[in-house]
Design a protein around this motif. Structure first.
Motif, PDB file in Angstrom:
ATOM      1  N   GLY A   1       0.808  -1.208   0.000  1.00 54.79           N
ATOM      2  CA  GLY A   1       0.000   0.000   0.000  1.00 54.79           C
ATOM      3  C   GLY A   1       0.843   1.260   0.000  1.00 54.79           C
ATOM      4  O   GLY A   1       2.030   1.232   0.323  1.00 54.79           O
TER       5      GLY A   1
ATOM      6  N   PRO B   1      -6.120  -3.197  -5.946  1.00 54.77           N
ATOM      7  CA  PRO B   1      -6.794  -2.229  -5.070  1.00 54.77           C
ATOM      8  C   PRO B   1      -5.893  -1.107  -4.584  1.00 54.77           C
ATOM      9  O   PRO B   1      -6.345   0.037  -4.431  1.00 54.77           O
ATOM     10  CB  PRO B   1      -7.293  -3.095  -3.903  1.00 54.77           C
ATOM     11  CG  PRO B   1      -6.399  -4.303  -3.915  1.00 54.77           C
ATOM     12  CD  PRO B   1      -6.101  -4.550  -5.355  1.00 54.77           C
ATOM     13  N   GLN B   2      -4.615  -1.399  -4.354  1.00 54.98           N
ATOM     14  CA  GLN B   2      -3.723  -0.350  -3.860  1.00 54.98           C
ATOM     15  C   GLN B   2      -3.439   0.681  -4.947  1.00 54.98           C
ATOM     16  O   GLN B   2      -3.359   1.883  -4.677  1.00 54.98           O
ATOM     17  CB  GLN B   2      -2.423  -0.966  -3.341  1.00 54.98           C
ATOM     18  CG  GLN B   2      -2.605  -1.970  -2.220  1.00 54.98           C
ATOM     19  CD  GLN B   2      -3.180  -1.339  -0.946  1.00 54.98           C
ATOM     20  OE1 GLN B   2      -3.389  -0.132  -0.851  1.00 54.98           O
ATOM     21  NE2 GLN B   2      -3.456  -2.161   0.041  1.00 54.98           N
TER      22      GLN B   2
ATOM     23  N   TYR C   1      -5.499   1.409  -7.332  1.00 55.34           N
ATOM     24  CA  TYR C   1      -6.739   2.155  -7.490  1.00 55.34           C
ATOM     25  C   TYR C   1      -6.878   3.213  -6.401  1.00 55.34           C
ATOM     26  O   TYR C   1      -7.298   4.336  -6.661  1.00 55.34           O
ATOM     27  CB  TYR C   1      -7.926   1.192  -7.461  1.00 55.34           C
ATOM     28  CG  TYR C   1      -9.215   1.788  -7.977  1.00 55.34           C
ATOM     29  CD1 TYR C   1      -9.451   1.891  -9.341  1.00 55.34           C
ATOM     30  CD2 TYR C   1     -10.203   2.235  -7.100  1.00 55.34           C
ATOM     31  CE1 TYR C   1     -10.625   2.431  -9.829  1.00 55.34           C
ATOM     32  CE2 TYR C   1     -11.382   2.774  -7.578  1.00 55.34           C
ATOM     33  CZ  TYR C   1     -11.592   2.866  -8.936  1.00 55.34           C
ATOM     34  OH  TYR C   1     -12.757   3.419  -9.414  1.00 55.34           O
ATOM     35  N   ARG C   2      -6.503   2.861  -5.185  1.00 54.18           N
ATOM     36  CA  ARG C   2      -6.556   3.827  -4.086  1.00 54.18           C
ATOM     37  C   ARG C   2      -5.669   5.026  -4.370  1.00 54.18           C
ATOM     38  O   ARG C   2      -6.052   6.174  -4.145  1.00 54.18           O
ATOM     39  CB  ARG C   2      -6.125   3.161  -2.779  1.00 54.18           C
ATOM     40  CG  ARG C   2      -7.087   2.124  -2.233  1.00 54.18           C
ATOM     41  CD  ARG C   2      -6.492   1.432  -1.002  1.00 54.18           C
ATOM     42  NE  ARG C   2      -6.269   2.385   0.079  1.00 54.18           N
ATOM     43  CZ  ARG C   2      -5.291   2.288   0.970  1.00 54.18           C
ATOM     44  NH1 ARG C   2      -4.403   1.315   0.881  1.00 54.18           N
ATOM     45  NH2 ARG C   2      -5.188   3.179   1.923  1.00 54.18           N
TER      46      ARG C   2
ATOM     47  N   LEU D   1      -7.411   8.004  -2.685  1.00 56.18           N
ATOM     48  CA  LEU D   1      -8.103   7.364  -1.565  1.00 56.18           C
ATOM     49  C   LEU D   1      -7.155   6.961  -0.449  1.00 56.18           C
ATOM     50  O   LEU D   1      -7.587   6.406   0.553  1.00 56.18           O
ATOM     51  CB  LEU D   1      -8.855   6.121  -2.068  1.00 56.18           C
ATOM     52  CG  LEU D   1      -9.852   6.371  -3.202  1.00 56.18           C
ATOM     53  CD1 LEU D   1     -10.471   5.057  -3.647  1.00 56.18           C
ATOM     54  CD2 LEU D   1     -10.922   7.356  -2.778  1.00 56.18           C
ATOM     55  N   ALA D   2      -5.872   7.222  -0.638  1.00 50.12           N
ATOM     56  CA  ALA D   2      -4.882   6.895   0.383  1.00 50.12           C
ATOM     57  C   ALA D   2      -3.861   8.013   0.449  1.00 50.12           C
ATOM     58  O   ALA D   2      -3.696   8.777  -0.495  1.00 50.12           O
ATOM     59  CB  ALA D   2      -4.184   5.577   0.037  1.00 50.12           C
TER      60      ALA D   2
ATOM     61  N   LEU E   1     -16.224   1.646  -5.294  1.00 49.79           N
ATOM     62  CA  LEU E   1     -15.878   2.116  -3.959  1.00 49.79           C
ATOM     63  C   LEU E   1     -16.713   1.433  -2.884  1.00 49.79           C
ATOM     64  O   LEU E   1     -16.198   1.029  -1.838  1.00 49.79           O
ATOM     65  CB  LEU E   1     -16.055   3.636  -3.867  1.00 49.79           C
ATOM     66  CG  LEU E   1     -15.125   4.494  -4.717  1.00 49.79           C
ATOM     67  CD1 LEU E   1     -15.380   5.976  -4.433  1.00 49.79           C
ATOM     68  CD2 LEU E   1     -13.667   4.155  -4.458  1.00 49.79           C
TER      69      LEU E   1
ATOM     70  N   THR F   1     -15.685  -1.751   0.215  1.00 49.99           N
ATOM     71  CA  THR F   1     -15.924  -1.727   1.661  1.00 49.99           C
ATOM     72  C   THR F   1     -16.625  -2.990   2.147  1.00 49.99           C
ATOM     73  O   THR F   1     -16.792  -3.185   3.352  1.00 49.99           O
ATOM     74  CB  THR F   1     -16.784  -0.514   2.060  1.00 49.99           C
ATOM     75  OG1 THR F   1     -18.114  -0.675   1.542  1.00 49.99           O
ATOM     76  CG2 THR F   1     -16.179   0.788   1.538  1.00 49.99           C
TER      77      THR F   1
END
Length: 242
Positions: free
Chosen positions: A24, A98-99, A101-102, A107-108, A173, A177
């Motif tokens: 991440g 996912p990382q 995309y974040r 998002l991160a 998104l 979750t």
């Protein structure tokens, strides 16, 4: 830029992408990134000016890989099916990476990645970064094909593409979750009906929309081997058809 310096920069980007996927964006720092390629932290500052430059470079590279991923989806005789397969490939990228995309969508690590966005409704593109615009351009291309085929009413394809993007991104998104489960059931029970309702609202016949939606689920499986193949080497890539 001399070849040795360019090679060092490429190695740092590749190392950053690897660390990003494995741990991440929060795990990225200059010392760790430099250690990955056997260099000192000075290499990070030489090539990127600091971690802010690293995040920007990784964000651009992530969008470039995203575009290449989406481009592997072939055209068929049904432009609406192709449009929906593109949306499913979008989701697949987010699920598989996912990382990335974040990082791509801020998002991160808030504030680490500079904002690429500008007003799509005025500028006609979603970003100041060419890599993000190239990925987005694939969506209005399929929207135009659906309009030419008479499946959806003629309107501004950029605005319609924005509506579809909003739907897919929002779904991704929420799915991330866990609110739609982890087995893809949300695609059948939430995203699928949502897509059909949007297509009907855009002028498509409901039965035709349902057929295209069903076919898109089959097609994404058939092209799965294509969209999941190893990423090609970095380099110049063709521009999307307009």
């Amino acid at each position: 830029m001399p070849r040795t310096l360019a090679d060092s920069r490429e190695k740092l980007i590749e190392a950053g992408m690897r660390l990003l996927e494995e741990q991440g964006p929060e795990a990225l720092n200059a010392r760790r990134l430099a250690a990955e390629i056997g260099a000192s932290t000075m290499a990070v500052y030489t090539h990127f000016g600091g971690m802010a430059g690293v995040y920007e470079a990784l964000g651009r590279e992530a969008f470039a890989r995203f575009e290449r991923f989406l481009r592997r989806v072939p055209d068929t005789e049904d432009p609406v099916t192709d449009l929906l397969v593109l949306g499913l490939a979008y989701r697949e990228f987010a699920v598989a990476s996912p990382q990335r995309y974040r990082l791509m969508f801020g998002l991160a690590s808030p504030g680490a990645l500079p904002s690429f966005g500008h007003d799509l409704t005025i500028e006609g593109t979603p970003a100041t970064a060419a890599e993000m615009n190239d990925a987005f351009a694939l969506l209005p291309r399929h929207v135009r094909r659906a309009m030419v085929a008479g499946r959806i009413r003629r309107d501004d394809p950029i605005i319609v593409a924005g509506q579809i993007w909003c739907m897919i991104h929002g779904y991704v998104l929420l799915e991330a979750t866990g609110v739609f489960g982890q087995e893809g059931r949300g695609v059948l029970h939430i995203l699928g009906p949502h897509v059909i309702n949007l297509l009907v609202g855009l002028g498509d016949d409901r039965e035709a929309a349902e057929r295209s939606a069903g076919q898109s689920l089959l097609n994404i499986e058939m092209v799965g081997a294509v969209v999941r193949e190893p990423e090609p080497r970095r380099g110049r890539r063709p521009r999307p058809a307009r």
